[in-house]
Structure formats: structure tokens, C-alpha cells
Design an enzyme around this catalytic site. Sequence first.
Site, PDB file in Angstrom:
ATOM      1  N   LYS A 194       0.820  -1.212   0.000  1.00  0.00           N
ATOM      2  CA  LYS A 194       0.000   0.000   0.000  1.00  0.00           C
ATOM      3  C   LYS A 194       0.849   1.256   0.000  1.00  0.00           C
ATOM      4  O   LYS A 194       0.493   2.261  -0.617  1.00  0.00           O
ATOM      5  CB  LYS A 194      -0.948  -0.023   1.208  1.00  0.00           C
ATOM      6  CG  LYS A 194      -2.009  -1.107   1.099  1.00  0.00           C
ATOM      7  CD  LYS A 194      -2.957  -1.084   2.281  1.00  0.00           C
ATOM      8  CE  LYS A 194      -4.029  -2.171   2.146  1.00  0.00           C
ATOM      9  NZ  LYS A 194      -4.967  -2.168   3.289  1.00  0.00           N
ATOM     10  N   LYS A 275      -7.340 -10.390  -6.822  1.00  0.00           N
ATOM     11  CA  LYS A 275      -8.618 -10.594  -6.147  1.00  0.00           C
ATOM     12  C   LYS A 275      -9.637  -9.541  -6.582  1.00  0.00           C
ATOM     13  O   LYS A 275      -9.269  -8.429  -7.002  1.00  0.00           O
ATOM     14  CB  LYS A 275      -8.439 -10.568  -4.625  1.00  0.00           C
ATOM     15  CG  LYS A 275      -8.104  -9.214  -4.026  1.00  0.00           C
ATOM     16  CD  LYS A 275      -8.011  -9.315  -2.511  1.00  0.00           C
ATOM     17  CE  LYS A 275      -7.748  -7.944  -1.875  1.00  0.00           C
ATOM     18  NZ  LYS A 275      -7.700  -8.028  -0.406  1.00  0.00           N
ATOM     19  N   LYS A 278     -13.341  -3.568  -4.846  1.00  0.00           N
ATOM     20  CA  LYS A 278     -14.217  -2.422  -5.106  1.00  0.00           C
ATOM     21  C   LYS A 278     -13.457  -1.276  -5.761  1.00  0.00           C
ATOM     22  O   LYS A 278     -14.048  -0.440  -6.442  1.00  0.00           O
ATOM     23  CB  LYS A 278     -14.851  -1.941  -3.798  1.00  0.00           C
ATOM     24  CG  LYS A 278     -15.983  -2.804  -3.299  1.00  0.00           C
ATOM     25  CD  LYS A 278     -16.525  -2.338  -1.965  1.00  0.00           C
ATOM     26  CE  LYS A 278     -15.668  -2.799  -0.827  1.00  0.00           C
ATOM     27  NZ  LYS A 278     -16.287  -2.560   0.506  1.00  0.00           N
TER      28      LYS A 278
END
Length: 409
Positions: A194, A275, A278
Site C-alpha cells: 500500500k 482478487k 471495489k
Amino acid sequence: MENLPIKHASGVACSGEIWFCNFSVLSVNFKLYLSDQGMQLGSMESSFLQKQIRLASISFTLCKELEAASFSEDRTRKANNGMDRIFSGIQPTGIPHLGNYLGAIQNWVRLQEEYNSVLYSIVDLHSLTVPRDPTSLSQSILDTTATILACGINPKRCFLFQQSQVPEHAELGWILGCFTSVPRLRRLPQWKIKDASQNNEGNVGLFTYPVLQAADILLYKSTHVPVGEDQVLHLELAQDIAQHFNKKYGKFFPMPRAILNSTKKIKSLRDPTAKMSKSDPQKLATVSLTDSAEEIVLKFRKAVTDFTSEVTYDPDSRPGVSNLVSIHAAVTGLSIKEVLHQSVGLDTAHYKMMVAEAVIQKLAPIRSEIKRLQQDKCYLQNVLKAGAEKAKELAAPACQEVRRLVGLL
């Protein structure tokens, strides 16, 4: 070199027939494999082999933690008046998608029926680690609440609450952060990924959120935590923090144990190596729980597969069609073998439509209930308020005792 099997060996838990990983078997088998095949493996610098070694090492470490936890099970149950306790959370980042439902929420519904003490939280503090529009965040909290209620979560069977409405989460997170080293957090792969995605300018909240996650779990003296494979290392951090605290101040926190979902991880329809998410910029990659039947059909029709028409299950060489098989099995409750038997004689184009229809049938009542609940904002707010009041009854005395133990009282 052949693909090394990294699989979960299982053992039955004492309640609800939940299956847990026994990673010691994996580690031993892996070492035996290396011993038997050493002359054929060549250089140990192979990136593939290094990945397998890291997975085995992580798994073995977690196994030791879980084995240690099993010896303290009696003490754990006494801390909660002889009761196992479940805790899990979900970030309010918009309407959950099919992967969220099959990988987490569906499992939550089952667990609320199998355990007598269950807490599910809308972890809104965690969502602040990335920039959020205030109005959008406020609406996302209610949308997430509506969605998990529509999926079958029953406020009478669990405590459903908004994390920020229980201030003890943040307070315990700060206290536990003072027992956690910076190098320990830097080793977590999620931080590295991240931070890199934010041009190495990730904020402090992003760096320390695993500590807050540990506080979420430990605040309620949780004994079991349903987690996905990508959260196993964060649970291990919670275990490490609990052990360190207990060693310094006496046995206070139970050792939380993992409940791993047997459902295969649901992948992106456009990139089956990643994966479902959203935040995926490709609109056709993710199936939202509120998608219409037409949208679902379109997304599955455009799903990436390969040039082989037969339907088979081989995640390594055929990730696209294997992802469809996993989804089909998950929404129908059938096994992979049963799903493959049903698809005999179908090419992938026709099979995509079979899967789309199964998904439509599964999500139709959920979609309808979400829309109904979204119209009743007052009800959603009252559910979260009532859940927070119940959660505080557990959180306040636990946090008070932590303050006493560390010398703040």
C-alpha cells in the site's frame, strides 16, 4: 519444476465444527519435499521457490501461535465467563461485492448461529487511512450496514456496531501501539504494497492500522476471528501483542484463534490473477451486490478465460475459468467436483451464462432487501446505536482494567 502444493491441513475446533489450519503438517511436508528433491531443484534463488519458502515459514509461525493458544483454552473461556467470542469487522468503502459476500459476510451469517457471543463492526476508523469525502463516508457506513443486514446478519444474534462509536477502540490502539516496534510493522507485506501504491508517502494511520486492528480484537477478549488468507499475518501480530502484554502485566488477553473460510478467494473477472476489489478501475471486473441482472450477465460474458473451450478446474494454468468454477460452487453450495459434473459438454461461453444465472438467483433477494433498507435511514442508525451501547458494556470494563494494569489509574 512442478507446482509445490501449499494447502491447509485441517483440525476440528471445539465449537460449531469450524475448521482450523494445522500448518505444522504443511511445514513438515515442505521440508521433506525439499530433502527428497534437493538434487533436482538447482539454485535456491528461484523467485518461485522463495515464495513457497516464505509461505511455509509464515504458516509454520502461525501454527506455533495457534498451538500455544490451545493450551490456554480453559483460561480463555474463563475470561469470557466460559464463552467463546467472535469478532470481525468490515470497512465501509461502498456496497460490498460478490467476493466480500462469499469470502466473509456469508461466513458471518453462519457464525452468528453457532456462537453465543458475536461482535461485527463497521470499522470506519480504518477507512480513514485513504482520503475519503465526508458525505460519501457517512453514506457508505449506512450502505454497508444495510448490505450486511440484507445478507442475513441479525442484530438479535450479534452486536452490530460502528467502530468509532466505541472510543475504547482508539484508546486501546494507542496503548498497544506503545508495545509494538516499528520494525515489526514494517515487515507486514500489506504496508509495503500500500505504501508503494501511494508513492512511498503512506500516512501514519496506514502504517499503524494493524495495531488498531489488534485492539479491535483484543478489546473484547475475542477467542476466534474469521479471517481471509491476506489477514493471517495481522492476526499473528494481534497474538504477538497479546503475548507481550500478558508477559509484562499478567495473563489478561486471550489468544485469538483464526477461523479460515473454506471458500476459494474470488478473483477479478478481468484479471483472474488479482482478487476482486471495489477499487478496481475496470468496471467489468467486480460484481456488486446491487448489480442488476443485466449488469451481471454483461460482466460474466466479458469475463477473461482462455482459448480452451472445456470447463476444468486448474487455478494455476487456467485461472480465469477456475475462478468461474469457484464462484459457481460458492453461490450454489455445490462442491467443485459437482459443479464440473454439471458443466460437462458446455463450452466456456455457455458456462459463463450458467454461472451468471446462478449469481443472479443468489443475489436477487439480497439486492431487493438492500434497496428497501436504504430507504430507512433511521432504522439503520438505531441498529448501529444499539449495537454500540452493547459493545461498550464489554469494552469499557476491559479498557478500564488495561488502564489500571499499565498505571494510568
